[in-house]
Design an enzyme around this catalytic site. Structure first.
Site, PDB file in Angstrom:
ATOM      1  N   ARG A 194      -6.057   9.681 -12.394  1.00 51.26           N
ATOM      2  CA  ARG A 194      -6.035  10.466 -13.805  1.00 51.26           C
ATOM      3  C   ARG A 194      -4.873   9.628 -14.695  1.00 51.26           C
ATOM      4  O   ARG A 194      -3.764   9.756 -14.340  1.00 51.26           O
ATOM      5  CB  ARG A 194      -5.398  11.724 -13.388  1.00 51.26           C
ATOM      6  CG  ARG A 194      -5.158  12.737 -14.829  1.00 51.26           C
ATOM      7  CD  ARG A 194      -4.948  14.100 -14.089  1.00 51.26           C
ATOM      8  NE  ARG A 194      -4.451  14.975 -15.203  1.00 51.26           N
ATOM      9  CZ  ARG A 194      -3.569  14.974 -16.208  1.00 51.26           C
ATOM     10  NH1 ARG A 194      -2.496  13.980 -15.791  1.00 51.26           N
ATOM     11  NH2 ARG A 194      -3.426  15.824 -17.195  1.00 51.26           N
TER      12      ARG A 194
ATOM     13  N   LYS B 212       4.496   8.717 -16.149  1.00 55.04           N
ATOM     14  CA  LYS B 212       5.474   9.935 -15.588  1.00 55.04           C
ATOM     15  C   LYS B 212       6.633   9.350 -15.704  1.00 55.04           C
ATOM     16  O   LYS B 212       7.061   8.269 -15.602  1.00 55.04           O
ATOM     17  CB  LYS B 212       5.005  10.549 -14.400  1.00 55.04           C
ATOM     18  CG  LYS B 212       3.812  11.525 -14.681  1.00 55.04           C
ATOM     19  CD  LYS B 212       3.195  12.211 -13.531  1.00 55.04           C
ATOM     20  CE  LYS B 212       2.243  13.229 -13.973  1.00 55.04           C
ATOM     21  NZ  LYS B 212       1.649  13.826 -12.704  1.00 55.04           N
TER      22      LYS B 212
HETATM   23  C1  7PJ Z   1      -1.379  16.040 -13.209  1.00 53.60           C
HETATM   24  C2  7PJ Z   1      -2.607  16.913 -13.367  1.00 53.60           C
HETATM   25  C3  7PJ Z   1      -1.397  15.508 -11.684  1.00 53.60           C
HETATM   26  C4  7PJ Z   1      -3.461  16.613 -11.439  1.00 53.60           C
HETATM   27  C5  7PJ Z   1      -0.875  16.852 -15.101  1.00 53.60           C
HETATM   28  C6  7PJ Z   1       1.082  14.921 -16.917  1.00 53.60           C
HETATM   29  C7  7PJ Z   1       1.267  16.335 -16.470  1.00 53.60           C
HETATM   30  N1  7PJ Z   1      -3.413  17.009 -12.650  1.00 53.60           N
HETATM   31  N2  7PJ Z   1      -1.878  17.571 -14.893  1.00 53.60           N
HETATM   32  N3  7PJ Z   1      -2.669  15.643 -11.031  1.00 53.60           N
HETATM   33  N4  7PJ Z   1      -0.478  16.008 -14.092  1.00 53.60           N
HETATM   34  N5  7PJ Z   1      -4.611  16.751 -10.720  1.00 53.60           N
HETATM   35  O1  7PJ Z   1      -0.017  14.347 -17.091  1.00 53.60           O
HETATM   36  O2  7PJ Z   1       2.419  14.033 -17.280  1.00 53.60           O
HETATM   37  O3  7PJ Z   1      -0.644  14.486 -11.467  1.00 53.60           O
HETATM   38  S1  7PJ Z   1      -0.106  17.214 -16.536  1.00 53.60           S
END
Ligand code: 7PJ
Length: 287
Positions: A263, A229
């Site tokens: 994640r 990010k």
């Molecule tokens: C997140 C997500 C996060 C959860 C994305 C990216 C953007 N789901 N989906 N937490 N970020 N739970 O991966 O850069 O931080 S999409």
């Protein structure tokens, strides 16, 4: 347990996820720009191989997303999202018996994914869309509730909080938990996510990670996503393909502050960083 977190076996459809130690969720984007454009079949095959690789590297969950929620991203219709996500969910369940989570805010996508054998719902809008609470409750699946203000299209315009960001996030998540319980979701199926990068400046993100123990007061397992990010890009001045070392440092700190699911894009290196961190933390527990 050392950190006062809740009982750690999460029921995810046919799967059981042991959260007595930190686990990795591998990111599988199925937006049209994420895979080779050699047609549907090739794209599905690529997605399967990528998921297989992440499982071999130690991912416990594969998070399938068909909506880009990057800052400024355009919205997609539930139909489009379902066309992207459903074949992949079905194939991951059937061919790999994977624990699949679906990154969606759409009740239609939640319902259909649950019917296809998905094991978890991951909603960056924390079930705020019309019908989402009911669809999630009906699925019986665990749900990750994430903090975000506004929508991906406008969230980064001028993020501002009247109270310290960790308090704002905790208050929001507490209110969403209350809404979920009122809709019949079971408390032992809820997870919380502070939403790094969603309606937050780099200072908000750094402070939120530093103070993440505040969220442990809500007594639900914490999931975090910081992989690649822009908070890493801004601090280190690195383009997206050079953010892994920064991301591993953040993952270690998140585990130390109570995160139980991380994640990530880079599963193998993240599993090692997290297991190493955990080994050190466990050493402090027995004495
Ligand atoms: C997140 C997500 C996060 C959860 C994305 C990216 C953007 N789901 N989906 N937490 N970020 N739970 O991966 O850069 O931080 S999409």
């Amino acid at each position: 347990m050392s950190d006062g977190q809740p009982a750690p076996l999460l029921h995810c459809g046919r799967h059981r996820l042991d959260l007595s130690y930190p686990r990795v969720m591998g990111i599988l984007n199925v937006t049209p720009d994420s895979f080779s454009d050699g047609g549907r079949h090739v794209a599905l095959d690529d997605a399967l191989r990528r998921a297989e690789q992440m499982l071999a590297e130690g991912a416990a969950i594969i998070d399938v997303g068909g909506e880009s929620t990057r800052p400024g991203a355009a919205p997609v219709s539930p139909r489009q999202e379902l066309d992207r996500v459903a074949p992949v969910v079905e194939a991951l369940v059937r061919e790999l018996d994977a624990l699949v989570s679906v990154d969606t805010s759409s009740p239609e996508v939640m319902r259909e994914s649950a019917a296809l054998g998905a094991g978890m719902i991951n909603d960056v809008r924390a079930l705020r869309r019309d019908g989402a609470l009911q669809a999630a409750a009906h699925s019986g699946l665990p749900v990750c509730l994430m903090h975000m203000l506004g929508e991906p299209g406008d969230m980064q315009v001028a993020p501002h909080y009247e109270v310290p960001v960790e308090e704002a996030v905790a208050d929001f998540l507490e209110a969403r938990v209350a809404a979920c319980l009122a809709a019949g979701l079971r408390p032992e199926r809820l997870l919380l996510d502070p939403g790094f990068g969603f309606a937050k400046t780099v200072e908000h993100n750094l402070r939120l990670l530093h103070r993440m123990e505040r969220l442990q007061a809500l007594k639900l397992p914490l999931l975090v996503g910081m992989s690649r990010k822009s908070m890493i890009g801004k601090v280190l001045e690195r383009p997206v393909e050079e953010r892994l070392p920064g991301g591993l440092a953040l993952a270690a700190l998140a585990v130390e502050r109570g995160a139980r699911i991380l994640r990530v894009h880079d599963v193998g290196p993240s599993v090692d960083a997290i297991n190493m961190t955990w080994a050190v933390l466990q050493e402090g527990c027995d004495s």
